[in-house]
Design a protein around this motif. Structure first.
Motif, PDB file in Angstrom:
ATOM      1  N   GLY A 158      -1.524   4.370  -6.642  1.00 47.22           N
ATOM      2  CA  GLY A 158      -0.816   5.529  -6.100  1.00 47.22           C
ATOM      3  C   GLY A 158       0.386   5.703  -7.007  1.00 47.22           C
ATOM      4  O   GLY A 158       0.221   5.893  -8.210  1.00 47.22           O
ATOM      5  N   LEU A 159       1.583   5.524  -6.443  1.00 45.06           N
ATOM      6  CA  LEU A 159       2.775   5.467  -7.287  1.00 45.06           C
ATOM      7  C   LEU A 159       2.673   4.246  -8.222  1.00 45.06           C
ATOM      8  O   LEU A 159       3.010   4.308  -9.388  1.00 45.06           O
ATOM      9  CB  LEU A 159       4.026   5.359  -6.394  1.00 45.06           C
ATOM     10  CG  LEU A 159       5.350   5.137  -7.112  1.00 45.06           C
ATOM     11  CD1 LEU A 159       5.742   6.372  -7.896  1.00 45.06           C
ATOM     12  CD2 LEU A 159       6.445   4.767  -6.133  1.00 45.06           C
ATOM     13  N   GLY A 160       2.203   3.147  -7.685  1.00 52.84           N
ATOM     14  CA  GLY A 160       1.959   1.936  -8.488  1.00 52.84           C
ATOM     15  C   GLY A 160       0.491   1.879  -8.896  1.00 52.84           C
ATOM     16  O   GLY A 160      -0.330   2.598  -8.346  1.00 52.84           O
TER      17      GLY A 160
ATOM     18  N   GLY B  59       0.802  -1.222   0.000  1.00 54.97           N
ATOM     19  CA  GLY B  59       0.000   0.000   0.000  1.00 54.97           C
ATOM     20  C   GLY B  59       0.833   1.268   0.000  1.00 54.97           C
ATOM     21  O   GLY B  59       0.339   2.324  -0.391  1.00 54.97           O
ATOM     22  N   SER B  60       2.104   1.182   0.432  1.00 65.12           N
ATOM     23  CA  SER B  60       2.927   2.392   0.411  1.00 65.12           C
ATOM     24  C   SER B  60       3.102   2.876  -1.028  1.00 65.12           C
ATOM     25  O   SER B  60       3.333   4.056  -1.254  1.00 65.12           O
ATOM     26  CB  SER B  60       4.266   2.178   1.116  1.00 65.12           C
ATOM     27  OG  SER B  60       5.073   1.282   0.396  1.00 65.12           O
ATOM     28  N   CYS B  61       2.992   1.986  -1.989  1.00 66.82           N
ATOM     29  CA  CYS B  61       3.040   2.407  -3.404  1.00 66.82           C
ATOM     30  C   CYS B  61       1.689   2.287  -4.098  1.00 66.82           C
ATOM     31  O   CYS B  61       1.354   3.089  -4.952  1.00 66.82           O
ATOM     32  CB  CYS B  61       4.045   1.567  -4.185  1.00 66.82           C
ATOM     33  SG  CYS B  61       5.746   1.978  -3.786  1.00 66.82           S
ATOM     34  N   HIS B  62       0.936   1.240  -3.749  1.00 67.18           N
ATOM     35  CA  HIS B  62      -0.311   0.982  -4.483  1.00 67.18           C
ATOM     36  C   HIS B  62      -1.516   1.601  -3.785  1.00 67.18           C
ATOM     37  O   HIS B  62      -2.641   1.440  -4.258  1.00 67.18           O
ATOM     38  CB  HIS B  62      -0.518  -0.533  -4.646  1.00 67.18           C
ATOM     39  CG  HIS B  62       0.489  -1.168  -5.559  1.00 67.18           C
ATOM     40  ND1 HIS B  62       0.387  -1.143  -6.938  1.00 67.18           N
ATOM     41  CD2 HIS B  62       1.658  -1.808  -5.301  1.00 67.18           C
ATOM     42  CE1 HIS B  62       1.427  -1.764  -7.476  1.00 67.18           C
ATOM     43  NE2 HIS B  62       2.220  -2.169  -6.504  1.00 67.18           N
ATOM     44  N   GLY B  63      -1.296   2.300  -2.668  1.00 68.95           N
ATOM     45  CA  GLY B  63      -2.406   2.902  -1.925  1.00 68.95           C
ATOM     46  C   GLY B  63      -2.921   1.929  -0.872  1.00 68.95           C
ATOM     47  O   GLY B  63      -2.970   0.720  -1.117  1.00 68.95           O
ATOM     48  N   MET B  64      -3.276   2.434   0.298  1.00 71.15           N
ATOM     49  CA  MET B  64      -3.742   1.586   1.410  1.00 71.15           C
ATOM     50  C   MET B  64      -4.919   0.708   1.003  1.00 71.15           C
ATOM     51  O   MET B  64      -5.096  -0.394   1.507  1.00 71.15           O
ATOM     52  CB  MET B  64      -4.181   2.445   2.604  1.00 71.15           C
ATOM     53  CG  MET B  64      -3.059   3.248   3.234  1.00 71.15           C
ATOM     54  SD  MET B  64      -1.949   2.214   4.192  1.00 71.15           S
ATOM     55  CE  MET B  64      -2.916   2.076   5.699  1.00 71.15           C
TER      56      MET B  64
END
Ligand code: HEC
Length: 105
Positions: free
Chosen positions: A49-51, A39-44
């Motif tokens: 997000g970034l991914g 989730g730090s990249c794909h969103g919680m």
């Protein structure tokens, strides 16, 4: 440059907390790992997000084997890192099942 630094920081924080989580691969631990570390990249909520979006609808074209390989080996030359150093193949497969189905046994 700033983007590279941010990506590296993301990876480091993800890897640190993941290394702790990897010692305990209960379903709850794996699910929280997916939402926090992935989730730090794909969103919680995994909606991107970034991914990209990695909710079940967005991954429907994957089968479990291919998806667990993406998790284990990452996607070369992108920010998607390989998780093989931190996850067993069995855990990667359970994560792949979770991503495709939205729940974990
Ligand atoms: C450092 C940031 C980062 C982290 C952490 C991360 N990813 Fe990714 N992930 C990405 C990026 C960026 C892409 C898109 C790569 C590309 O351009 O094809 C991606 C792509 C993916 C894809 C392919 C999506 C598609 O539509 O083909 C999957 C599946 C995926 N990630 C799952 C995960 C899982 C599961 C985790 C946690 C174990 C995770 N990612 C952690 C950045 C990250």
């Amino acid at each position: 440059m700033l983007k590279t630094v941010l990506i590296v920081l993301f990876c480091l924080s993800a890897i640190t907390s993941l290394a702790l989580a990897a010692e305990d691969s209960s379903p709850d631990a794996l699910i929280s790992l997916v939402h926090q570390d992935c989730g730090s990249c794909h969103g919680m909520t995994l909606k991107g997000g970034l991914g990209p979006d990695i909710r079940p609808g967005a991954l429907a074209h994957y089968d479990i084997e291919t998806l667990s390989t993406v998790v284990l080996d990452g996607i070369p030359e992108t920010a998607m890192p390989p998780w093989r150093p931190l996850l067993s193949e069995a855990d990667a497969k359970r994560i792949a099942e979770y991503l495709l189905r939205g729940d974990m046994k």
